[in-house]
Design an enzyme around this catalytic site. Structure first.
Site, mmCIF file in Angstrom:
data_model
loop_
_atom_site.group_PDB
_atom_site.id
_atom_site.type_symbol
_atom_site.label_atom_id
_atom_site.label_comp_id
_atom_site.label_asym_id
_atom_site.label_seq_id
_atom_site.Cartn_x
_atom_site.Cartn_y
_atom_site.Cartn_z
ATOM 1 C CB THR A 97 -0.904 0.017 1.249
ATOM 2 O OG1 THR A 97 -1.587 -1.228 1.331
ATOM 3 C CG2 THR A 97 -1.905 1.160 1.175
ATOM 4 C CE LYS A 123 1.950 1.951 4.814
ATOM 5 N NZ LYS A 123 1.445 1.020 3.804
ATOM 6 C CE LYS A 158 -4.867 -1.671 1.475
ATOM 7 N NZ LYS A 158 -5.624 -2.563 2.335
HETATM 8 P P1 NAP Z 1 5.367 -6.021 7.717
HETATM 9 O O1 NAP Z 1 5.017 -7.311 8.340
HETATM 10 O O2 NAP Z 1 5.758 -4.872 8.573
HETATM 11 O O3 NAP Z 1 6.548 -6.318 6.643
HETATM 12 C C1 NAP Z 1 7.176 -5.254 5.997
HETATM 13 C C2 NAP Z 1 8.130 -5.762 4.941
HETATM 14 O O4 NAP Z 1 8.875 -4.634 4.438
HETATM 15 C C3 NAP Z 1 9.174 -6.753 5.479
HETATM 16 O O5 NAP Z 1 9.528 -7.647 4.441
HETATM 17 C C4 NAP Z 1 10.327 -5.818 5.809
HETATM 18 O O6 NAP Z 1 11.594 -6.444 5.854
HETATM 19 C C5 NAP Z 1 10.261 -4.873 4.636
HETATM 20 N N1 NAP Z 1 10.999 -3.646 4.929
HETATM 21 C C6 NAP Z 1 10.667 -2.671 5.816
HETATM 22 N N2 NAP Z 1 11.593 -1.675 5.777
HETATM 23 C C7 NAP Z 1 12.519 -2.056 4.860
HETATM 24 C C8 NAP Z 1 13.687 -1.448 4.345
HETATM 25 N N3 NAP Z 1 14.109 -0.244 4.773
HETATM 26 N N4 NAP Z 1 14.384 -2.101 3.378
HETATM 27 C C9 NAP Z 1 13.961 -3.304 2.922
HETATM 28 N N5 NAP Z 1 12.851 -3.941 3.364
HETATM 29 C C10 NAP Z 1 12.141 -3.317 4.326
HETATM 30 O O7 NAP Z 1 4.190 -5.488 6.782
HETATM 31 P P2 NAP Z 1 2.946 -6.305 6.194
HETATM 32 O O8 NAP Z 1 1.886 -6.343 7.231
HETATM 33 O O9 NAP Z 1 3.442 -7.557 5.548
HETATM 34 O O10 NAP Z 1 2.437 -5.276 5.067
HETATM 35 C C11 NAP Z 1 3.068 -5.182 3.787
HETATM 36 C C12 NAP Z 1 2.265 -4.198 2.938
HETATM 37 O O11 NAP Z 1 0.937 -4.697 2.783
HETATM 38 C C13 NAP Z 1 2.134 -2.795 3.572
HETATM 39 O O12 NAP Z 1 2.185 -1.829 2.564
HETATM 40 C C14 NAP Z 1 0.761 -2.835 4.217
HETATM 41 O O13 NAP Z 1 0.197 -1.532 4.325
HETATM 42 C C15 NAP Z 1 -0.008 -3.725 3.241
HETATM 43 N N6 NAP Z 1 -1.124 -4.474 3.799
HETATM 44 C C16 NAP Z 1 -1.003 -5.130 5.007
HETATM 45 C C17 NAP Z 1 -2.100 -5.841 5.508
HETATM 46 C C18 NAP Z 1 -2.034 -6.564 6.847
HETATM 47 O O14 NAP Z 1 -3.086 -6.966 7.357
HETATM 48 N N7 NAP Z 1 -0.875 -6.780 7.441
HETATM 49 C C19 NAP Z 1 -3.296 -5.915 4.779
HETATM 50 C C20 NAP Z 1 -3.390 -5.257 3.538
HETATM 51 C C21 NAP Z 1 -2.282 -4.559 3.060
HETATM 52 P P3 NAP Z 1 12.145 -7.066 7.250
HETATM 53 O O15 NAP Z 1 11.506 -8.402 7.354
HETATM 54 O O16 NAP Z 1 13.609 -7.100 7.067
HETATM 55 O O17 NAP Z 1 11.728 -6.124 8.358
#
Ligand code: NAP
Length: 293
Positions: A96, A239, A171
């Site tokens: 997102t 965010k 979204k």
């Molecule tokens: P998350 O668990 O916080 O994972 C974030 C990912 O980004 C991890 O792979 C992390 O790597 C990587 N990352 C963060 N900072 C970084 C950097 N500086 N350099 C390289 N990699 C980096 O997030 P998530 O919940 O999977 O969400 C991912 C996306 O989907 C987001 O945009 C979120 O808004 C969207 N989303 C989430 C949900 C939900 O329910 N969780 C639902 C719909 C959409 P590391 O593992 O090394 O930290």
């Protein structure tokens, strides 16, 4: 079967990439923290040492990372995936992010002779695991048609919404409703708790009532248990609301509920709950109401 690259193995990327392995695709992965790849590697994926190497080895390159700055970090630079693209490959970003952040990536992908599909998702980690996410996609339609079979391994509901960045706006708009729903549920739950009702019964009745949308159903148990491990963190929801309020400003749409909910998320973050699930809004209101379970 397709040669698929996957960059970003967080709460969402991990189960999603595993679903592509289960569907029989040849999946190569990279994540900043390598240990988070253990499960998908055990399931049959292979490891790449950089986003660039992912793009060199795959025909479809997925990104699922925290936010726009992270998307740019994995896309650009000597080790970014764009450096590994060759003409005809397809990039798909499911994170997102804002329209402006997305446009910048699209320009670079197109300059490499490739196409970018924007494919943000609705639904949380549980739906990611069960491959029943909703996928909102936009971008070149002929390219979308090639990606659709892969999307079908990730989600149950597919929506193609336009030729450019339309999916980004939709979204963010949906997430304003998800966040404000959790604030509304917090208010209803804490009111009932203070009046002496049982929290488990209250969340169950809400989930089964006329206002019992999907999000009320998924979050009923975490609100009842009061533990709030992050399926979607306060930090990421802040965010999204910031990005949505930027769009609202651009188009001149007053978004009152979203603004107030954003403030309450700030209260959650300021009280040490930034990494908790955003359903922790109930606990924030319990504190503000002088209620202890
Ligand atoms: P998350 O668990 O916080 O994972 C974030 C990912 O980004 C991890 O792979 C992390 O790597 C990587 N990352 C963060 N900072 C970084 C950097 N500086 N350099 C390289 N990699 C980096 O997030 P998530 O919940 O999977 O969400 C991912 C996306 O989907 C987001 O945009 C979120 O808004 C969207 N989303 C989430 C949900 C939900 O329910 N969780 C639902 C719909 C959409 P590391 O593992 O090394 O930290």
């Amino acid at each position: 079967m397709a040669k698929v690259g996957w960059i970003g193995l967080g709460n969402m990327g991990n189960p999603m990439s595993q679903n592509l392995v289960k569907a029989g695709h040849d999946v190569v992965v990279w994540n900043r923290t390598k240990s988070k790849a253990d499960e998908v590697l055990a399931a049959g994926a292979t490891w790449a040492d950089s986003p660039k190497e992912v793009a060199e080895k795959a025909d479809f390159i997925f990104t699922m990372v925290a936010d726009g700055p992270t998307l740019h970090a994995v896309a650009f630079g000597d080790n970014g995936y764009i450096a590994g693209l060759s003409a005809g490959k397809i990039a798909i970003d499911m994170s997102t992010v804002s329209v402006a952040e997305s446009v910048k990536v699209n320009e670079a992908v197109e300059a490499a002779g490739c196409k970018l599909i924007r494919g943000p998702v609705t639904g949380s980690t549980v739906l990611a695991q069960s491959a029943t996410l909703g996928i909102l996609a936009s971008g070149d339609k002929a390219t979308y048609d090639k990606v659709l079979p892969l999307f079908e391994s990730l989600g149950a509901n597919q929506f193609y919404v336009g030729g450019a960045d339309e999916a980004r706006v939709l979204k963010l708009a949906i997430n304003t409703m998800i966040a404000t729903t959790m604030q509304m549920e917090a208010e209803a739950v804490v009111l009932c708790e203070k009046a002496g009702l049982d929290v488990g019964q209250v969340t169950e009745v809400i989930a089964g009532s006329a206002v019992g949308s999907g999000i009320c159903k998924y979050k009923a148990s975490t609100i009842t248990e009061g533990t709030y491990p992050a399926a979607f963190s306060v930090k990421l929801m802040m965010k999204d609301l910031d990005l949505a309020l930027d769009v609202a400003k651009q188009y001149g749409v007053p978004m009152l509920s979203t603004s107030l909910t954003r403030q309450q998320l700030a209260a959650a973050a300021a009280t040490g709950r930034e990494e908790k699930d955003f359903a922790v809004l109930t606990e924030v209101l319990e504190d503000a109401s002088g209620y202890t379970r």
